[in-house]
Scaffold this motif. Structure first.
Motif, PDB file in Angstrom:
ATOM      1  N   UNK A  85       0.975  -1.159  -0.015  1.00  0.00           N
ATOM      2  CA  UNK A  85      -0.077  -0.038   0.005  1.00  0.00           C
ATOM      3  C   UNK A  85       0.810   1.217  -0.067  1.00  0.00           C
ATOM      4  N   UNK A  86       0.631   2.069  -1.206  1.00  0.00           N
ATOM      5  CA  UNK A  86       1.498   3.415  -1.055  1.00  0.00           C
ATOM      6  C   UNK A  86       2.961   3.171  -1.815  1.00  0.00           C
ATOM      7  N   UNK A  87       3.598   4.140  -2.038  1.00  0.00           N
ATOM      8  CA  UNK A  87       4.948   4.253  -2.781  1.00  0.00           C
ATOM      9  C   UNK A  87       5.923   4.820  -1.921  1.00  0.00           C
ATOM     10  N   UNK A  88       5.592   5.284  -0.839  1.00  0.00           N
ATOM     11  CA  UNK A  88       6.644   6.153  -0.149  1.00  0.00           C
ATOM     12  C   UNK A  88       7.826   5.259   0.337  1.00  0.00           C
ATOM     13  N   UNK A  89       9.219   6.146  -0.059  1.00  0.00           N
ATOM     14  CA  UNK A  89      10.318   5.176   0.198  1.00  0.00           C
ATOM     15  C   UNK A  89      11.153   5.544   1.273  1.00  0.00           C
ATOM     16  N   UNK A  90      10.856   6.626   2.179  1.00  0.00           N
ATOM     17  CA  UNK A  90      11.480   6.864   3.262  1.00  0.00           C
ATOM     18  C   UNK A  90      11.651   5.749   4.329  1.00  0.00           C
ATOM     19  N   UNK A  91      10.429   5.474   4.487  1.00  0.00           N
ATOM     20  CA  UNK A  91      10.122   4.407   5.652  1.00  0.00           C
ATOM     21  C   UNK A  91       9.020   3.232   4.785  1.00  0.00           C
ATOM     22  N   UNK A 147      11.665  -4.313   0.386  1.00  0.00           N
ATOM     23  CA  UNK A 147      12.757  -3.552   1.370  1.00  0.00           C
ATOM     24  C   UNK A 147      13.672  -2.989   0.581  1.00  0.00           C
ATOM     25  N   UNK A 148      14.030  -3.484  -0.690  1.00  0.00           N
ATOM     26  CA  UNK A 148      15.077  -2.919  -1.396  1.00  0.00           C
ATOM     27  C   UNK A 148      14.638  -1.685  -1.826  1.00  0.00           C
ATOM     28  N   UNK A 149      13.445  -1.268  -1.958  1.00  0.00           N
ATOM     29  CA  UNK A 149      12.670  -0.067  -2.812  1.00  0.00           C
ATOM     30  C   UNK A 149      12.681   0.955  -1.468  1.00  0.00           C
TER      31      UNK A 149
END
Lengths: 332, 280
Positions: free
Chosen positions: A200-206, A252-254
């Protein structure tokens, strides 16, 4: 956090700020039997408290209550499966996995018995203390060969799993969400798939990697964090075994940092299996682990306990904000 | 669907010969290893003879036949007796018997479901069989099947609490298509029964079962118990069998530690001769 009262047995927790569905397990089990006509439901003196009475009322000759006897519950189910039935059992997870462990392992999983255990009071969903809180059930069941292990998030997923469990080969241990269960996933679009994590979502900070009702809390925390400038996404892992190792590694890689969240001790549950998967994929990320500490938990009201042990959306948000060194107040 | 011998042609000479042959099949297995749960197996030769060659309905061509009776052997470590009878009815080749307990042999020291045709449950972790049998009895009744469920359990196994949970459930659900056989051989892993379990017949009656007590090494009494079990209705049935571990071979009957028998290499010929003499 104001102090409350331990709920009386069978009292339902109120659900605020979110739609809810009552007894989604019963609805799924009834739908399954309407389709398959091979389901027998058994319980061990917890019919009322595991939402099975609607099934009993609809299919009275397909229901057995064996009394306070979890070993009989599981062996009788194993015998029913050997004569061609799909046996759904319900009790509390603490009793299923501690008292009846040998029977789930040997009478069921060892021979691939078609027994589906739906286990109530997972983690801190009951205020009845260490005797009733199944806080290490995922670890115990995950370690049993040929056992499928599922921790659903919400009413939508609970109902779908109850409806589909007969199609899963062999023995299944599924945590049971009972009573008024929040609806987090849209029933029109969400589809539970065994062994498949959902992003769900595409945020990559967390990147939150979560299971069970912690996914609800992570989704809420991610929304709050966005207002603080932290972009997060959530990977919901309902199936603990077989685990979606590739999906978790790819997720996790993303992302920059990983937060695992489970309604379970941090020994042998989601966090452990995530670490296995990431190590196998040679992925090393900064990681925050949210779960129940390695101790038996006291009695108390459910909101009080979940807050105290860091399992609410607010506590998840604050834990992540503290970890990142951003100000949680910005979200208020 | 057999039994191989119907009531109309009941022949005790035939059942006696089968019991003798089962003992031979057990010795063939134990001789290969020099040790095993031979005492328990020998003590149940008459039971297995009457069960498989007189009472149980099964298809010699198809171990999974839908309308078969079910037999659950809860004491998985008695596998030596089950392998003996499954070889005798043709589910496993007789030349496999000497591999009992050998690495990679399907004839394991304890029964594992799915590895040998005719094994209906994984035994060995005691206290499982009766509950499984109750579930099977309910499952067959729900299907309207006329098949019955037979289950073997033992005096030592009565120490497992799960046995009594299952006993309670069987009576509560009036499983009268369930016939249990209690092998009272007086031994367990640590020797003679380490805690008192008598009076077993009264205990089962108190739990709501019909009970019939017999000499489990008497073919006549076993056949009588089978007839009794067919006739009684409304309750689950328990046949309490008093058996003698090592039965049929005097030198083994005399051993105190008959739970797990070790036999010296030079003893096997003597034992085989004794068996043939006693059955001559």
């Amino acid at each position: 956090m104001p102090k409350g009262q331990t709920l009386g047995m069978g009292e339902l927790e109120t659900v605020e700020n979110r739609p809810f569905e009552t007894a989604p397990f019963a609805k799924g089990a009834i739908a399954a039997n309407e389709k398959r006509d091979d389901i027998v439901v058994l319980t061990a003196d917890l019919g009322k408290y595991t939402d099975v009475y609607p099934f009993r009322d609809r299919f009275p000759d397909r229901f057995y209550n064996v009394g306070m006897a979890e070993q009989a519950l599981v062996t009788v189910a194993a015998g029913l499966s050997r004569t061609g039935w799909t046996a759904y059992c319900t009790t509390y997870g603490a009793f299923a996995t501690r008292r009846a462990h040998d029977f789930l392992a040997i009478a069921c999983a060892h021979g691939g018995a078609n027994v589906k255990m739906f286990a109530g009071n997972p983690g801190l969903t009951t205020g009845y203390g260490g005797t009733h809180q199944a806080i290490e059930d995922l670890a115990l069941m995950r370690a049993v060969p040929d056992m499928t292990v599922i921790d659903p998030c919400d009413a939508t997923e609970m109902r779908q799993i109850a409806e589909q469990a007969g199609e899963i080969d062999g023995t299944v241990y599924c945590r049971l969400l009972r009573g008024n269960v929040p609806v987090v996933f849209d029933p029109a679009t969400y589809k539970f798939e065994l062994g498949k994590a959902k992003r769900f979502g595409d945020g990559a900070d967390i990147g939150f990697i979560s299971t069970g009702f912690m996914t609800e809390r992570c989704l809420d925390a991610a929304r709050d964090l966005a207002r603080m400038g932290v972009k997060a996404s959530v990977l919901h892992c309902a199936t603990i075994k077989p685990f979606d190792r590739d999906g978790v590694a790819e997720f996790a890689a993303s992302v920059d940092k990983v937060v695992t969240a489970e309604n379970h001790v941090l020994i042998g549950g989601l966090t452990s299996v995530v670490l296995d998967a990431l190590q196998e994929a040679s992925i090393l990320k900064p990681m925050l682990k949210i779960g129940i500490p390695d101790r038996f938990i006291e009695c108390g009201s459910i909101p009080y306990l979940q807050n105290k042990y860091g399992l609410t959306a607010e506590r998840v948000r604050d834990s992540v904000a503290d970890w990142l060194g951003v100000r949680a107040e910005a979200a208020e | 669907m057999t039994p191989a011998l119907s009531n109309d042609t009941l022949s005790f000479a035939f059942l006696k010969e089968k019991a003798h042959q089962l003992r031979r099949n057990m010795l063939v297995q134990a001789a290969g290893k020099g040790q095993g749960y031979l005492g328990q197996g020998l003590g149940l030769a008459e039971f297995f003879s009457v069960l498989y060659f007189h009472e149980l309905k099964y298809d010699p061509q198809d171990p999974h036949a839908e309308n078969r009776d079910r037999f659950y052997m809860s004491t998985g470590h008695y596998s030596i007796a089950l392998w003996a009878v499954l070889a005798e009815i043709g589910y496993i080749p007789k030349d496999m018997l000497p591999t009992y307990g050998a690495d990679e042999s399907p004839l394991e020291m304890s029964t594992i479901e799915g590895r040998v045709p005719g094994v209906e449950m994984t035994g060995g972790s005691l206290g499982h069989g009766l509950g499984i049998a109750v579930g099977a009895a309910l499952g067959l009744r729900l299907k309207g099947s006329q098949s019955r469920v037979f289950v073997e359990t033992s005096d030592g196994e009565l120490q497992e609490g799960s046995t009594w949970e299952a006993a309670t459930a069987a009576a509560a659900f009036k499983c009268d298509n369930l016939v249990a056989f209690l092998d009272c051989n007086g031994i367990q892993a640590d020797g003679m029964l380490v805690v008192p379990i008598e009076p077993v017949a009264d205990k089962w009656r108190a739990f709501g079962w019909d009970v019939f007590e017999i000499d489990g090494n008497s073919l006549e009494q076993l056949v009588g118990a089978m007839q009794w079990a067919r006739a009684t209705r409304g309750k689950p049935k328990m046949v309490v069998m008093r058996t003698k571990p090592g039965k049929g071979i005097a030198r083994l009957e005399a051993r105190e530690q008959a739970h797990f028998i070790r036999v010296d290499a030079d003893e096997w010929d003597l034992i085989s001769r004794e068996l043939e003499q006693e059955n001559a």
